[in-house]
Design a protein around this motif. Structure first.
Motif, mmCIF file in Angstrom:
data_model
loop_
_atom_site.group_PDB
_atom_site.id
_atom_site.type_symbol
_atom_site.label_atom_id
_atom_site.label_comp_id
_atom_site.label_asym_id
_atom_site.label_seq_id
_atom_site.Cartn_x
_atom_site.Cartn_y
_atom_site.Cartn_z
ATOM 1 N N LYS A 65 -7.713 -1.180 -5.375
ATOM 2 C CA LYS A 65 -8.619 -0.059 -5.113
ATOM 3 C C LYS A 65 -10.075 -0.482 -5.270
ATOM 4 O O LYS A 65 -10.940 -0.114 -4.473
ATOM 5 C CB LYS A 65 -8.312 1.098 -6.056
ATOM 6 N N ARG A 66 -10.332 -1.277 -6.305
ATOM 7 C CA ARG A 66 -11.701 -1.733 -6.557
ATOM 8 C C ARG A 66 -12.194 -2.630 -5.427
ATOM 9 O O ARG A 66 -13.330 -2.518 -4.972
ATOM 10 C CB ARG A 66 -11.744 -2.477 -7.890
ATOM 11 N N ALA A 77 -12.913 -0.472 -2.378
ATOM 12 C CA ALA A 77 -14.144 0.311 -2.549
ATOM 13 C C ALA A 77 -15.370 -0.553 -2.305
ATOM 14 O O ALA A 77 -16.385 -0.079 -1.768
ATOM 15 C CB ALA A 77 -14.186 0.914 -3.946
ATOM 16 N N GLN A 124 -8.043 5.943 -3.068
ATOM 17 C CA GLN A 124 -8.396 5.978 -4.481
ATOM 18 C C GLN A 124 -7.542 6.972 -5.270
ATOM 19 O O GLN A 124 -7.370 6.828 -6.478
ATOM 20 C CB GLN A 124 -9.881 6.333 -4.642
#
Length: 503
Positions: free
Chosen positions: A410-411, A414, A452
């Motif tokens: 997810k990081r 992003a 997310q």
């Protein structure tokens, strides 16, 4: 996955990693490579916390969480039935135009390669101009014409300065190219020769041979089974008359999505879309190909003299607008789609030194596209490596990702997602996909938030809904040699990766 950008001929793009990963990147991932851009003016203080609408400089972005441009996508339909998506962006004195037709090789019928040749011939001649004059015309205006043909779609694009005299002249030439191609016989013969030379080169490429066989096994009688390039028997038979008929049907105004991004007002965009739409043949949208039948799992081997063996695994995946797309995208990033740090890369390369690289990916299409895994490994360890890959997939589907793997993925997403709208070229490609695959207009706004919000259990459930560890169609290409046992996993494998993939 034989889809490639640009003309569908030549001797490039033949290694299998580019062959499959290229389509995955085009259709499946939500990001695209950035281009050099001019920084936008600073935003007012009151808007500091809002998503940016323009281009940002590195200085402005310093110390802030990654964000992406908030796009105001406008939509309408021309009188001839073309769907239009438009984003107004005045930061640069130019615009990008992209036409996406349902005119890929899935519409070839029995004339494999027809869609590819039609698209490749668009800029070979128009009334009063040959290919050299067309190229010189765009160059003199500082404009760029582009085109390409794939399994689902064919595209034609224009990048031009927005200054009225340059813009109008470039658009007039573009309208001729897409609406009045003359398909000269001598140009067709030349392109056929180039394509046929490519077929001969493919015979020396085990990855290409494996990829072609994989699609035959995976799709059977479905239109996706054959290569977008056609084959050495079908291409020589295609005539100019067939190209003209295909153009009239597949390049019709009712069969296109027009995407526009750049230094244009709504009024100017409507005029451009209307002119483009009028220049095309009149006709309705073509139906999407039907759904493929589930293939029989099993292994097919292609004997090929080499030090390495190509391993390709596939099963039917999803359509591009599947509601599980976000969960599957994230789940695959952890399994094998995210490069270094994925399950497959860690276990196959980093801990055992069995391959230079291994990837996996869903390719969402109009009908169910493939989920694929591909790598090359030492021929004497190919059977053990194949079993290792299958065991990794089985374990992943059984247990799902860890919370750390999910958070890391997810990081990473992003941080990379802003690149999906980093330039006008990126945005026009996104608009074309949104329109062609009937995605919601707020897709770029909602995709990241959907990802997310996913939990470990949601990702695990989605992956298990769409993948079966026992359902893989497998194609191997390499020599038949005595097999050796795999080395045990270690942080410092004695054997290093086998080197750059062959061919």
């Amino acid at each position: 996955m034989s889809e490639r950008n640009g003309l569908r001929y030549g001797l490039v793009g033949l290694i299998v990693i580019a062959l499959i990963a290229g389509l995955v990147l085009f259709v499946s991932r939500p990001v695209a490579a950035p281009e050099a851009v001019t920084p936008a003016p600073a935003q007012p203080a009151a808007a500091e916390n809002a998503a940016p609408t323009g281009l940002q400089s590195l200085a402005e972005a310093a110390g802030k969480a990654p964000s992406h441009r908030k796009l105001n996508i406008q939509q309408w339909q021309t009188a001839e039935g073309a769907r239009v998506l438009f984003v107004e962006a005045h930061e640069l004195p130019m615009f990008d135009l992209r036409l996406t037709f349902a005119a890929g090789s899935s519409q070839d019928g029995d004339s494999y390669g027809l869609a590819m040749l039609t698209n490749a011939m668009l800029n070979e001649g128009v009334p009063g101009k040959d290919t050299s004059a067309i190229a010189a015309g765009f160059d003199d205006l500082g404009a760029n014409f582009s085109n390409g043909s794939y399994r689902d779609m064919a595209v034609a694009g224009l990048r031009s300065l927005s200054e009225p005299t340059k813009r109008d002249a470039a658009l007039a030439l573009f309208d001729q190219v897409i609406g009045q191609p003359t398909f000269p016989e001598d140009a067709l013969a030349r392109i056929k020769n180039q394509v046929m030379a490519g077929f001969e080169y493919q015979k020396q490429n085990p990855g290409k041979l494996a990829g072609l066989e994989l699609f035959k096994r995976l799709y059977g009688d479905h239109p996706y089974a054959h290569s977008s390039d056609g084959n050495e028997k079908s291409v020589p038979k295609i005539s100019v008359a067939q190209l003209r008929t295909f153009h009239q049907k597949a390049y019709a105004a009712g069969n296109v999505v027009i995407a526009l991004v750049g230094d244009l007002t709504r009024e100017q965009a409507e005029a451009i879309a209307g002119s483009v739409s009028k220049s095309l043949p009149k006709g309705p949208a073509l139906p999407a190909p039907g759904e493929p039948q589930t293939p029989k799992a099993g292994v097919t081997h292609i004997e090929f003299p080499s030090k390495q063996t190509q391993l390709m695994l596939a099963q039917l995946g999803i359509t591009r607008n599947d509601p599980d797309y976000a969960a599957l995208y994230l789940g695959n990033q952890i399994l094998g789609g995210g490069g270094f740090g994925t399950r497959l890369m860690d276990q196959v390369r980093e801990k055992r030194g069995l391959t230079y690289g291994v990837y996996s990916g869903f390719t969402g299409m109009q009908s169910r596209g493939p989920f694929t895994i591909g790598l090359q490994t030492r021929a004497e360890m190919s059977e053990g490596t194949l079993k290792l890959v299958q065991d990794i997939v089985r374990d992943y589907l059984d247990k799902g990702p860890t919370q750390k793997e999910l958070d890391d993925a997810k990081r990473e997403l992003a941080g990379s997602f802003p690149l999906s709208t980093a330039s006008n070229a990126d945005i026009v490609g996104q608009l074309g996909a949104i329109g062609f695959y009937n995605l919601p207009l707020d897709y770029l706004e909602t995709f990241l938030s959907q990802v997310q919000g996913l939990s470990v259990e949601q990702v695990k459930a989605a992956m298990r809904r769409h993948l079966d560890p026992d359902a893989f169609v497998i194609v191997t290409a390499g020599p038949t040699v005595p097999q050796q046992p795999l080395p045990p996993p270690t942080d410092k494998p004695a054997a290093q990766p086998a080197g750059v993939p062959e061919h």
